[in-house]
Design a protein around this motif. Structure first.
Motif, PDB file in Angstrom:
ATOM      1  N   VAL A 219       0.833  -1.207   0.000  1.00  0.00           N
ATOM      2  CA  VAL A 219       0.000   0.000   0.000  1.00  0.00           C
ATOM      3  C   VAL A 219       0.865   1.254   0.000  1.00  0.00           C
ATOM      4  N   PHE A 220       0.684   2.114  -1.003  1.00  0.00           N
ATOM      5  CA  PHE A 220       1.379   3.398  -0.977  1.00  0.00           C
ATOM      6  C   PHE A 220       0.460   4.440  -0.350  1.00  0.00           C
ATOM      7  N   CYS A 221       0.927   5.078   0.696  1.00  0.00           N
ATOM      8  CA  CYS A 221       0.153   6.084   1.426  1.00  0.00           C
ATOM      9  C   CYS A 221       0.648   7.463   1.010  1.00  0.00           C
ATOM     10  N   ALA A 222      -0.075   8.086   0.093  1.00  0.00           N
ATOM     11  CA  ALA A 222       0.364   9.367  -0.454  1.00  0.00           C
ATOM     12  C   ALA A 222       0.029  10.532   0.474  1.00  0.00           C
ATOM     13  N   GLY A 223      -1.056  10.396   1.234  1.00  0.00           N
ATOM     14  CA  GLY A 223      -1.525  11.506   2.048  1.00  0.00           C
ATOM     15  C   GLY A 223      -0.906  11.532   3.438  1.00  0.00           C
ATOM     16  N   PRO A 224      -1.163  12.607   4.173  1.00  0.00           N
ATOM     17  CA  PRO A 224      -0.616  12.742   5.528  1.00  0.00           C
ATOM     18  C   PRO A 224      -1.381  11.928   6.554  1.00  0.00           C
ATOM     19  N   PHE A 225      -0.671  11.467   7.570  1.00  0.00           N
ATOM     20  CA  PHE A 225      -1.309  10.699   8.642  1.00  0.00           C
ATOM     21  C   PHE A 225      -2.239  11.568   9.479  1.00  0.00           C
ATOM     22  N   PHE A 226      -2.004  12.888   9.501  1.00  0.00           N
ATOM     23  CA  PHE A 226      -2.865  13.737  10.323  1.00  0.00           C
ATOM     24  C   PHE A 226      -4.238  13.954   9.698  1.00  0.00           C
ATOM     25  N   HIS A 227      -4.483  13.403   8.514  1.00  0.00           N
ATOM     26  CA  HIS A 227      -5.817  13.364   7.934  1.00  0.00           C
ATOM     27  C   HIS A 227      -6.370  11.949   8.100  1.00  0.00           C
ATOM     28  N   ILE A 228      -7.639  11.849   8.399  1.00  0.00           N
ATOM     29  CA  ILE A 228      -8.217  10.549   8.736  1.00  0.00           C
ATOM     30  C   ILE A 228      -8.223   9.590   7.544  1.00  0.00           C
ATOM     31  N   GLY A 229      -8.220  10.120   6.316  1.00  0.00           N
ATOM     32  CA  GLY A 229      -8.135   9.240   5.152  1.00  0.00           C
ATOM     33  C   GLY A 229      -6.828   8.476   5.117  1.00  0.00           C
ATOM     34  N   GLY A 230      -5.731   9.145   5.442  1.00  0.00           N
ATOM     35  CA  GLY A 230      -4.437   8.480   5.486  1.00  0.00           C
ATOM     36  C   GLY A 230      -4.351   7.464   6.596  1.00  0.00           C
ATOM     37  N   VAL A 231      -4.966   7.782   7.737  1.00  0.00           N
ATOM     38  CA  VAL A 231      -4.928   6.865   8.886  1.00  0.00           C
ATOM     39  C   VAL A 231      -5.774   5.627   8.627  1.00  0.00           C
ATOM     40  N   THR A 232      -7.066   5.823   8.392  1.00  0.00           N
ATOM     41  CA  THR A 232      -7.999   4.695   8.292  1.00  0.00           C
ATOM     42  C   THR A 232      -7.783   3.877   7.026  1.00  0.00           C
ATOM     43  N   MET A 233      -7.788   4.560   5.879  1.00  0.00           N
ATOM     44  CA  MET A 233      -7.877   3.877   4.598  1.00  0.00           C
ATOM     45  C   MET A 233      -6.532   3.445   4.040  1.00  0.00           C
ATOM     46  N   GLN A 234      -5.452   3.708   4.806  1.00  0.00           N
ATOM     47  CA  GLN A 234      -4.135   3.270   4.345  1.00  0.00           C
ATOM     48  C   GLN A 234      -3.333   2.638   5.483  1.00  0.00           C
ATOM     49  N   VAL A 235      -3.062   3.396   6.568  1.00  0.00           N
ATOM     50  CA  VAL A 235      -2.249   2.852   7.656  1.00  0.00           C
ATOM     51  C   VAL A 235      -2.982   1.722   8.388  1.00  0.00           C
ATOM     52  N   ILE A 236      -4.165   2.013   8.932  1.00  0.00           N
ATOM     53  CA  ILE A 236      -4.903   0.995   9.681  1.00  0.00           C
ATOM     54  C   ILE A 236      -5.307  -0.159   8.775  1.00  0.00           C
ATOM     55  N   LEU A 237      -5.697   0.146   7.552  1.00  0.00           N
ATOM     56  CA  LEU A 237      -6.016  -0.911   6.576  1.00  0.00           C
ATOM     57  C   LEU A 237      -4.837  -1.868   6.433  1.00  0.00           C
ATOM     58  N   SER A 238      -3.642  -1.322   6.306  1.00  0.00           N
ATOM     59  CA  SER A 238      -2.452  -2.163   6.138  1.00  0.00           C
ATOM     60  C   SER A 238      -2.194  -3.027   7.364  1.00  0.00           C
ATOM     61  N   LEU A 239      -2.336  -2.446   8.552  1.00  0.00           N
ATOM     62  CA  LEU A 239      -2.122  -3.214   9.777  1.00  0.00           C
ATOM     63  C   LEU A 239      -3.133  -4.351   9.896  1.00  0.00           C
ATOM     64  N   LEU A 240      -4.373  -4.083   9.598  1.00  0.00           N
ATOM     65  CA  LEU A 240      -5.419  -5.105   9.728  1.00  0.00           C
ATOM     66  C   LEU A 240      -5.259  -6.231   8.714  1.00  0.00           C
ATOM     67  N   TYR A 241      -4.824  -5.894   7.513  1.00  0.00           N
ATOM     68  CA  TYR A 241      -4.693  -6.898   6.459  1.00  0.00           C
ATOM     69  C   TYR A 241      -3.292  -7.498   6.401  1.00  0.00           C
ATOM     70  N   ASN A 242      -2.408  -7.053   7.298  1.00  0.00           N
ATOM     71  CA  ASN A 242      -1.042  -7.576   7.360  1.00  0.00           C
ATOM     72  C   ASN A 242      -0.314  -7.432   6.026  1.00  0.00           C
ATOM     73  N   VAL A 243      -0.400  -6.215   5.471  1.00  0.00           N
ATOM     74  CA  VAL A 243       0.365  -5.879   4.266  1.00  0.00           C
ATOM     75  C   VAL A 243       1.175  -4.618   4.575  1.00  0.00           C
ATOM     76  N   PRO A 244       2.380  -4.484   4.050  1.00  0.00           N
ATOM     77  CA  PRO A 244       3.203  -3.308   4.363  1.00  0.00           C
ATOM     78  C   PRO A 244       2.680  -2.050   3.669  1.00  0.00           C
ATOM     79  N   PHE A 245       2.922  -0.903   4.299  1.00  0.00           N
ATOM     80  CA  PHE A 245       2.599   0.357   3.643  1.00  0.00           C
ATOM     81  C   PHE A 245       3.860   1.189   3.475  1.00  0.00           C
ATOM     82  N   TYR A 246       3.826   2.076   2.500  1.00  0.00           N
ATOM     83  CA  TYR A 246       4.978   2.874   2.102  1.00  0.00           C
ATOM     84  C   TYR A 246       4.546   4.336   2.054  1.00  0.00           C
ATOM     85  N   SER A 247       5.384   5.209   2.603  1.00  0.00           N
ATOM     86  CA  SER A 247       4.978   6.607   2.658  1.00  0.00           C
ATOM     87  C   SER A 247       6.184   7.531   2.671  1.00  0.00           C
ATOM     88  N   LEU A 248       5.895   8.835   2.603  1.00  0.00           N
ATOM     89  CA  LEU A 248       6.900   9.887   2.621  1.00  0.00           C
ATOM     90  C   LEU A 248       6.586  10.846   3.757  1.00  0.00           C
TER      91      LEU A 248
END
Length: 525
Positions: A219-248
């Motif tokens: 999962v590439f996380c393009a957005g910032p973690f301080f927005h809920i879209g980045g948290v829920t739909m990328q970071v937490i999604l990755s943790l729950l599905y046990n897939v790595p995420f990549y970000s800047l």
């Protein structure tokens, strides 16, 4: 699938993974579950040693980095509430969030880009003490500092996560609050949406189901973690599905392109500008995104077509959501019919509902009619923190009012037609600027565009196109009008063109149209 209902349950699941398993890569730093979980336990212990209890607020003011993820897990585990602060906020904005949330702890670092966090934070310090005290922020007592340097009133991150006093078990319920998401207001200070454990976790699961997330995804996380879209739909999604995420730490088109190519990311998601900016790079090639199979975005039918054609992401999915809904309200499933995926934002998630009401009478409207989008379900916020008046205004019966214009078809698919306040009214005809903006984004000389309704004596309003041109382009009103003629009704075609070098933007990447309007009111039409 079975999934965690609280962050404590999520951490229990994460502990079953191998310590050497990759969790994420941020910039060039790889983080594995063993180290992350060790620091989660240490930070939880340290926060409890400070007296942080269930319901207390812990603020974090840093860009995308692994410590952000650790702070979210640690606060959730002990029942505290994380308060993300936009990393681009200046002193007055950050102070407002800290004061309003009554945060007791702040996790931060010395600098980020042009922001001097240490200078701003210490300007609130009353002075003369070895520990932080502030007359302006009486609840804020503790600073945790990330990085090599820190003020003497702070404890370093390394010291905090090394705490081994043990954790007192805290029982959290799925509907307990876990995060206050301050909305990115354009005309006033933001409101704090109080989001729950279950709302965020279940929303991440449901989005993953629609995207068909598999064990081999990246999962590439393009957005910032301080927005809920980045948290829920990328970071937490990755943790729950046990897939790595990549970000800047912060998004730049070239670095995003390089990361997707290097790690062969399979999903790429974010607001439409995060796609458009990459496509505009001179060195961009369609093959660069060959590994990307899906993702989600905002925008129009034209945006989706452009992403499919130029980036090759066949299963790109339009979404509709807002901070107050954890955030996703609707998204298509990859297996939905092509015509639905192209134009609609999908359907509501299981246990959630979407309806359309007349914004003036609150009458529920049948399929095919445009009105205000309202929603209810597990993902909706509990309330606006410490703001009963705005909470009451935002709910109609048990429905969350979104302030957005939309319609539903007979199959329950949602179509977004713009912000209600942005509808342009020309001589008795009403239309959404999104329709025209989507077509203009296809023009080869246009980099960014906003359509505004400007007061006019004869017609009430007339449409004005505000455009940022691509490098070395020269664009005239007549060319724009010719381009649109025959594609849309005449009253929708802009009557004036304004060229700008840049747009005022919200921190979530949207154009501040109210501010643009204020600037354009002085223009005689």
């Amino acid at each position: 699938m079975n999934h965690a209902h609280t962050f404590g349950e999520l951490i229990t699941e994460l502990k079953k993974r191998q310590s050497k398993d990759l969790c994420c890569v941020i910039e060039k730093e790889e983080s594995h579950y063993g180290k992350i979980l060790f620091e989660v336990e240490g930070l939880s212990s340290y926060l409890q040693s400070l007296g942080i209890q269930k319901g207390d607020r812990v603020a974090i003011w840093v860009p995308n980095r692994v410590e952000w993820v650790i702070a979210l897990l640690a606060t959730g585990q002990i029942g505290a509430i994380l308060v993300p602060i936009n990393c681009r906020f200046k002193a007055s904005e950050a102070k407002y969030v800290l004061k309003h949330s009554e945060s007791k702890v702040l996790i931060t670092q010395s600098t980020f880009l042009t922001n001097q966090y240490e200078e701003m934070v210490m300007s609130w310090h009353s002075g003369g003490h070895d520990h932080f005290t502030s007359e302006e922020l009486p609840n804020l007592k503790h600073l945790i500092w990330i990085g090599e340097t820190k003020p003497k009133q702070a404890i370093s991150w390394e010291e905090a996560v090394a705490c081994n006093l043990g954790n007192h078990e805290v029982v959290c319920k799925p509907d307990d609050p876990v995060l206050i998401q301050y909305t990115s207001g354009t005309t006033s200070f933001p409101k704090g949406a109080l989001l729950t454990h279950y709302g965020i976790l279940r929303n991440a699961i449901d989005v993953g189901v629609r995207m068909h997330i598999k064990p081999k995804d990246k999962v590439f996380c393009a957005g910032p973690f301080f927005h809920i879209g980045g948290v829920t739909m990328q970071v937490i999604l990755s943790l729950l599905y046990n897939v790595p995420f990549y970000s800047l730490s912060h998004f730049t088109p070239r670095k995003a392109l390089d990361m997707v190519k290097k790690y062969k990311c399979t999903t790429y998601s974010g607001i439409d500008s995060l796609f458009l900016l990459v496509m505009e790079l001179e060195e961009f090639q369609r093959e660069d995104f060959a590994s990307v199979r899906t993702g989600w975005t905002t925008g129009t039918l034209e945006t989706v077509k452009l992403i499919r054609e130029k980036m090759g992401i066949k299963d790109i999915l339009l979404v509709f959501g807002l901070s107050e809904a954890s955030p996703n309200v609707a998204i298509c499933d990859i297996s939905d019919p092509e015509e639905k995926k192209l134009a609609s934002c999908g359907r509501a998630h299981p246990s959630c509902e979407i309806a359309i009401i007349d914004p003036l009478t609150n009458e529920f409207l049948p399929p095919g009619n445009k009105g205000e989008i309202v929603t209810k379900g597990y993902n909706v916020m509990s309330e606006y923190f410490k703001n009963e008046i705005e909470t009451e205004k935002t709910f109609f019966q048990s429905w969350l009012r979104t302030g957005d214009l939309g319609s539903l078809d007979e199959d329950g698919f949602l179509y977004f037609h713009g912000r209600i306040k942005e509808i342009i009214r020309v001589g008795g005809e009403n239309f959404s600027p999104e329709e025209v903006e989507g077509i203009l984004y296809e023009h080869p000389l246009i980099e960014q565009v906003a359509l505004l309704g400007i007061p006019n004596e004869n017609y009430g309003e007339i449409p004005v196109a505000v455009i940022r041109q691509k490098a070395k382009a020269s664009f005239e009103l007549e060319e724009l009008q010719t381009y649109l003629k025959g594609r849309i009704a005449g009253y929708k075609i802009p009557k004036k063109l304004v060229i700008v070098n840049e747009f005022p933007m919200t921190e979530s990447g949207k154009i501040k149209k109210n501010q643009l309007k204020e600037q354009l009111f002085s223009i005689k039409i």
